[in-house]
Write an enzyme that holds these catalytic residues in place. Sequence first.
Site, PDB file in Angstrom:
ATOM      1  CG  ASP B  84      -2.228  -0.675   0.995  1.00  0.00           C
ATOM      2  OD1 ASP B  84      -2.335  -1.358  -0.038  1.00  0.00           O
ATOM      3  OD2 ASP B  84      -3.137  -0.534   1.816  1.00  0.00           O
ATOM      4  CG  HIS B 125      -5.410   5.889   6.339  1.00  0.00           C
ATOM      5  ND1 HIS B 125      -6.487   5.639   7.168  1.00  0.00           N
ATOM      6  CD2 HIS B 125      -5.875   5.748   5.070  1.00  0.00           C
ATOM      7  CE1 HIS B 125      -7.549   5.356   6.415  1.00  0.00           C
ATOM      8  NE2 HIS B 125      -7.206   5.417   5.146  1.00  0.00           N
ATOM      9  N   GLY B 133      -1.613   3.081   4.806  1.00  0.00           N
ATOM     10  CA  GLY B 133      -2.686   3.311   3.835  1.00  0.00           C
ATOM     11  C   GLY B 133      -2.454   4.470   2.884  1.00  0.00           C
ATOM     12  CG  ASP B 160     -11.233   8.956   2.755  1.00  0.00           C
ATOM     13  OD1 ASP B 160     -10.506   9.518   1.922  1.00  0.00           O
ATOM     14  OD2 ASP B 160     -11.284   7.718   2.883  1.00  0.00           O
TER      15      ASP B 160
END
Lengths: 208, 378
Positions: B84, B125, B133, B160
């Site tokens: 990620d 994040h 993330g 979000d």
Amino acid sequence: MLVKDVMRSPVLTVEPGMTLEEAYRFLLEKGIRHLPVVAEGKLVGILTDRDLRLAMSHLNPGGPLPGSTPVAAAMTRKVVTAHPLDPVEEAARVMREGKIGCLPVLEDGRLVGMVTGIDLLDALLKLTGVTEPSGRLEVRLPDRVGELARLTGFLAERGVNIHSLLSYPEDGGFVRAVVRVNTLETHLLAEGLRQEGFEVIWPPKKPW
Amino acid sequence: MVIYRDEYRLYDFGPSHPFSPVRLEMLTSLLHALGVWRQPLEPPEATREEVLTVHSERLVKRVEAASRGERVPDLEYYGLGTGDTPVFPGMDRAARILVGGTLEGARRILAGEKRVLQLGGGLHHAQYDRASGFCVYNDLSVAIRHLTQAGLRVAYLDIDVHHGDGVQWIHYEEKEVLTLSLHETGRYLFPGTGHIHEIGRGEGVGRKLNLPLEPFTEDESYLEVFEALVPWALGAFRPDVLVVQSGADAHYQDPLADLLLTTRAYEAILRLILEYAQAYTGGRVLFTLGGGYSLDATVRVWALLYLVFHGLPLPERLPEGWLKEWQARLEKPLTPTLHDPQAPRAPYPEIPRKEEIARRNLLTLERLMELVRPHLVH
């Protein structure tokens, strides 16, 4: 995960000669519900807050015991116990089947710890890995050799780290695997898994 | 006031990564094509010291080393070098440029500006000690800290689709920061947190609010809980400024999540936020971007944000030349209108659990309000 990994230690204990009133105060003060009773280093019984309240209540079959009664008169004598090296699931099963809220942990006859239902809930939380930032995948696998390896191999190839993996048997010859992975992209993983022939339960396939 | 610089696009994890700088390129070119682009303020990049107001030195050291191409053995422990959040050359500076934009927004607000739109950032994040993330440094928290250090009370609103965990944890014990996140429940979606019971600790108790929504939540249900919760929380907390993370990934086209908002809900949400800012913070509001992984949807949602922010009229169709160029570049069709298509040609099939989903969302809202009311309302 073994009992020694989740048990509380050291354990607060009382002696058989302590009075019910003293024992109840002790429970309240320490914020606990289970009291192992120890005489000369040996576990001789266990007293719960429920035992105590019943013993001193009018609902007690023999009438209410006075607060000055020694705990030995109200405690349970045959105590179900665990060993530090027992797996946690075995402790859970013993507690569930016996409908009991705690297990004193004995090693060589010495009381070395206690496991309560709360400790087992903590263990469950830890086993599910929910404390790490993670997405969730749920896959139904045929119950046969190598399927889980195929799944984890797929994730490894894509550089996805697994925080936790739970699997349990399902009817019809299947195993359900619930995987916590360190990625936002679980939908894309699910798509890839489906292309490889896996049956992905979550995240679902969107019809648009 | 709009804040932007082309170097935001240096924050780039590679061509196959969903957090793509192409989104910004498409957005700015669309705003140009619509003839609404106004010269933005170009922010300076944030300094190392500014980043350190919310992050640990050991994390920053690792980001710097990895940016220079050095091998760092414990990188993954800090959330970097993963699928990620992979490492790329110049990552430290690219992340600091985004932080600089949001921080400049905070400075402008302190200098008297009312509305600021930062066309980037929203890296919610990133945590004190860990990248996570797609997020390396937390631009939102750096800006929020700048505002609280100047004595302001900050309300942070996160729309979000993923829980704003980084911002929440960084300010978890702070009483002058209200965090308010509406997201798809962590039961199914990254980062797995954002439960109603996460309400803050110490002095921060009751000032961290999470509304986890059911997968497949649609416009009406989202707006119902949004309108019940947000003004209530802002009215009780009485902030000086509102900071908004405007992720566009709750849209039904988003490939990474399961909420089903259309552009009509987004338009309503954005108008409501401006209204709430007027009512509760004297109009002071700082918007950032955030997640959004369908290029088609994200660009339209953020164009809406830009137009609503400036009080401009909304065009029906998107410019033909722009559509043609981007359809050719992406090799796929794009929605030709700013808004999603409407009934009779509904954009997605009917959701059989619609009523149940709406009921569960209301129940979650009730429980959340019950939990925080004793702390938030005086």
